[in-house]
Scaffold this active site. Structure first.
Site, PDB file in Angstrom:
ATOM      1  N   PHE A   1     -13.053 -13.575 -13.561  1.00 49.16           N
ATOM      2  CA  PHE A   1     -14.194 -13.368 -14.445  1.00 49.16           C
ATOM      3  C   PHE A   1     -15.430 -14.010 -13.793  1.00 49.16           C
ATOM      4  O   PHE A   1     -15.308 -14.904 -12.961  1.00 49.16           O
ATOM      5  CB  PHE A   1     -13.918 -13.973 -15.832  1.00 49.16           C
ATOM      6  CG  PHE A   1     -15.083 -13.792 -16.764  1.00 49.16           C
ATOM      7  CD1 PHE A   1     -15.470 -12.514 -17.159  1.00 49.16           C
ATOM      8  CD2 PHE A   1     -15.837 -14.879 -17.206  1.00 49.16           C
ATOM      9  CE1 PHE A   1     -16.573 -12.333 -17.994  1.00 49.16           C
ATOM     10  CE2 PHE A   1     -16.940 -14.699 -18.040  1.00 49.16           C
ATOM     11  CZ  PHE A   1     -17.305 -13.427 -18.424  1.00 49.16           C
TER      12      PHE A   1
ATOM     13  N   ASP B   1      -5.728 -17.393 -16.442  1.00 48.96           N
ATOM     14  CA  ASP B   1      -6.908 -17.352 -17.307  1.00 48.96           C
ATOM     15  C   ASP B   1      -6.446 -16.607 -18.559  1.00 48.96           C
ATOM     16  O   ASP B   1      -6.240 -15.394 -18.541  1.00 48.96           O
ATOM     17  CB  ASP B   1      -8.058 -16.625 -16.609  1.00 48.96           C
ATOM     18  CG  ASP B   1      -9.280 -16.454 -17.520  1.00 48.96           C
ATOM     19  OD1 ASP B   1      -9.119 -16.482 -18.754  1.00 48.96           O
ATOM     20  OD2 ASP B   1     -10.384 -16.263 -16.994  1.00 48.96           O
TER      21      ASP B   1
ATOM     22  N   HIS C   1     -28.969  -9.777 -14.834  1.00 51.47           N
ATOM     23  CA  HIS C   1     -28.875  -8.881 -15.990  1.00 51.47           C
ATOM     24  C   HIS C   1     -29.263  -9.531 -17.316  1.00 51.47           C
ATOM     25  O   HIS C   1     -29.685  -8.863 -18.235  1.00 51.47           O
ATOM     26  CB  HIS C   1     -27.485  -8.242 -16.097  1.00 51.47           C
ATOM     27  CG  HIS C   1     -26.345  -9.215 -16.108  1.00 51.47           C
ATOM     28  ND1 HIS C   1     -26.095 -10.086 -15.079  1.00 51.47           N
ATOM     29  CD2 HIS C   1     -25.375  -9.447 -17.022  1.00 51.47           C
ATOM     30  CE1 HIS C   1     -25.027 -10.811 -15.366  1.00 51.47           C
ATOM     31  NE2 HIS C   1     -24.573 -10.450 -16.535  1.00 51.47           N
TER      32      HIS C   1
HETATM   33  N1  F0G Z   1     -12.395 -15.810 -18.648  1.00 50.83           N
HETATM   34  C1  F0G Z   1     -12.529 -14.552 -19.087  1.00 50.83           C
HETATM   35  C2  F0G Z   1     -11.502 -13.539 -18.723  1.00 50.83           C
HETATM   36  C3  F0G Z   1     -13.643 -14.191 -19.875  1.00 50.83           C
HETATM   37  O1  F0G Z   1     -13.767 -12.937 -20.297  1.00 50.83           O
HETATM   38  C4  F0G Z   1     -14.582 -15.187 -20.229  1.00 50.83           C
HETATM   39  C5  F0G Z   1     -15.735 -14.867 -21.062  1.00 50.83           C
HETATM   40  C6  F0G Z   1     -14.385 -16.494 -19.745  1.00 50.83           C
HETATM   41  C7  F0G Z   1     -13.276 -16.773 -18.961  1.00 50.83           C
HETATM   42  C8  F0G Z   1     -15.352 -17.604 -20.052  1.00 50.83           C
HETATM   43  O2  F0G Z   1     -15.149 -18.084 -21.315  1.00 50.83           O
HETATM   44  O3  F0G Z   1     -17.288 -17.608 -22.514  1.00 50.83           O
HETATM   45  O4  F0G Z   1     -15.619 -19.241 -23.410  1.00 50.83           O
HETATM   46  O5  F0G Z   1     -16.942 -19.801 -21.424  1.00 50.83           O
HETATM   47  N2  F0G Z   1     -16.079 -13.686 -21.342  1.00 50.83           N
HETATM   48  C9  F0G Z   1     -17.158 -13.258 -22.247  1.00 50.83           C
HETATM   49  C10 F0G Z   1     -17.314 -11.756 -22.183  1.00 50.83           C
HETATM   50  C11 F0G Z   1     -18.444 -14.006 -22.102  1.00 50.83           C
HETATM   51  O6  F0G Z   1     -18.266 -11.243 -22.823  1.00 50.83           O
HETATM   52  O7  F0G Z   1     -16.499 -11.083 -21.554  1.00 50.83           O
HETATM   53  P1  F0G Z   1     -16.316 -18.709 -22.217  1.00 50.83           P
END
Ligand code: F0G
Length: 462
Positions: free
Chosen positions: A126, A217, A453
């Site tokens: 991510f 993750d 973005h």
């Molecule tokens: N890992 C994954 C797979 C994620 O999708 C996200 C966050 C994080 C870690 C980070 O976590 O936001 O609690 O600090 N994804 C959001 C999204 C922001 O919109 O996909 P976080």
């Protein structure tokens, strides 16, 4: 999965939050004032908000009741022990480090393991994970299987890591160059695609053989468990909780953004299976950056809602309805002829903007243009994952480099919208499809150096 019209939501509603659709001329003014970037819109000006599934879930009566039982003691809050017990029960992990969100858990993990010039393979990291690796002048490696990058593939586990390439990396780089592997399940960036149990097991065996650490993750782990149950006949009769137990037995620990599958609005944690030394090290960092060992930047009430949400997130009827709704939207869009990433993933539907708007070249931001049209048409907020989010200017050549995929993510918050909201999204796509040849591309008039973005400003091209 049962057909969608043979069951209804496994809950009833007892509190509502009004939403309003602004008039078309107001939407036109608002998106212009937002410089054609949906991040600049006020949430109250949006009718259906599909920006993210993160922190946007509706909590249950049981979770809200837990909020009232918050023990706000600085040290040793009883809610921490409830959370610890839930994580032990569901994940099988003994050591728990609460954090304010997922990226804070990643920060601690990377501080412990990653240094300059190292390599960190994963299926597909991510953005924040990748950011934490790059911040340490190390290299993130995305080794997702080739099928994972094919938009219209029918492969059922497009989140799998390429085991041959992983072994190659482990063989060619010693532990001082390659300290850890991260598997993201489900894999967010290619469409919420699941990782199979056998792939995870094999990746873990490789990290055992080469004596490295493997972390999951776990932001959307329960959705991954549900896909394993649905798509791998060997697990058809296994409970989600047993699948989760097995999944996490194939890792040394996990990072978690609780804002997704734990059904809370804020929170995260880092957890270790059984390494007390790692735990002690992580706690040092946690105390500096997050808060004391038993609260980690969260209120006692947040810890309680999280402990309860973890259990609710693994309930099979909840998951069937959740994944069922995402699939419902995906299938309808497909039937309407909208090009989407298949199979439909866990947390949203990803539209292939380049094939939907083929007359707009990638340097004119077809994905971003589609997000603007969705707001114009239906007051719907989506998010671009394409030329704007992942494109960059190569410092050596000065040329724009564009990503292979140009996607628009329709991310569905958990327990928030009904299928009728989904129907309106489909209707908006139908209207946009009917006039799509008239849609113009955009050009950037302002951009930040990194993560452009979030703040970029655009204007329509002539
Ligand atoms: N890992 C994954 C797979 C994620 O999708 C996200 C966050 C994080 C870690 C980070 O976590 O936001 O609690 O600090 N994804 C959001 C999204 C922001 O919109 O996909 P976080």
């Amino acid at each position: 999965m049962r057909p969608r019209d043979t069951y209804a939501e496994p809950y009833r509603i007892k509190m509502i939050e009004p939403i309003k659709l602004k008039k078309p001329e107001e939407r036109e003014r608002l998106i212009k004032e937002a410089h054609y970037n949906i991040f600049n819109l006020k949430a109250e000006d949006i009718y259906i908000d599909l920006l993210t599934d993160s922190g946007t879930s509706a909590m249950s009566a049981n979770q809200w009741a837990g909020i009232m039982l918050g023990d706000e003691s600085y040290a040793g809050s009883k809610n921490f022990y409830n959370l610890q017990a839930a994580i032990k029960d569901i994940f099988g992990y003994n050591f728990v480090v609460p954090t304010h969100q997922g990226r804070a858990a990643e920060n601690i993990l990377m501080s412990m393991f990653v240094g300059e010039n190292q390599r960190v393979p994963g299926n597909m990291h991510f953005d924040t994970t990748e950011g934490h690796i790059r911040l340490r002048n190390a290299r993130p490696l995305n080794l997702v299987v080739d099928e994972g990058l094919k938009t219209d593939s029918t492969n059922l586990f497009k989140g799998n890591i390429d085991l041959e390439r992983l072994e190659e990396e482990l063989k060619n780089n010693g532990p001082s160059r390659l300290p850890l592997v991260i598997i993201t399940a489900t894999c967010n960036n290619n469409g919420g695609q699941p990782v199979s149990m056998s792939n995870l097991r094999a990746a873990y065996e490789l990290t055992r053989k080469y004596k490295r650490a493997l972390f999951i993750d776990a932001a959307r782990y329960a959705e991954n468990c549900y896909f394993i149950k649905q798509r791998d006949p060997a697990y058809r009769n296994t409970s989600i909780r047993d699948i989760a137990r097995e999944m996490f037995s194939y890792a040394d620990g996990c990072t978690m953004s609780s804002k997704k599958d734990a059904l809370v609005n804020i929170g995260g944690f880092l957890a270790f299976k059984d390494n007390n030394e790692w735990y002690e090290k992580a706690v040092q960092m946690q105390i500096c950056y997050e808060g004391f060992r038993t609260y980690g930047g969260l209120a006692g009430r947040d810890l309680e809602a999280l402990a309860r949400g973890l259990y609710e997130g693994t309930e099979e009827d909840y998951l069937e309805d959740r994944i069922g709704q995402v699939n419902y939207l995906g299938q309808q869009l497909r039937d309407t002829g909208i090009p989407i990433v298949t199979p439909v993933g866990g947390h949203g539907v990803f539209v292939d903007a380049m094939s939907f708007l083929p007359h707009i070249p990638q340097h004119c931001f077809p994905g971003q243009s589609l997000t603007v049209e969705l707001y114009r048409e239906g007051g719907i907020r989506s998010v671009e994952l394409g030329a704007c989010a992942f494109g960059y200017i190569d410092p050596e050549t000065g040329q724009e480099v564009f990503p292979a995929q140009e996607l628009v993510r329709l991310t569905i918050p958990r327990r928030v919208y009904s299928d009728r909201h989904m129907d309106l999204v489909v209707r908006a796509f139908e209207a946009i499809a009917a006039r799509k040849k008239k849609i113009r591309g955009l050009e950037i008039v302002y951009q930040a150096e990194i993560l452009r973005h979030f703040t970029a400003r655009f204007r329509p091209r002539d």
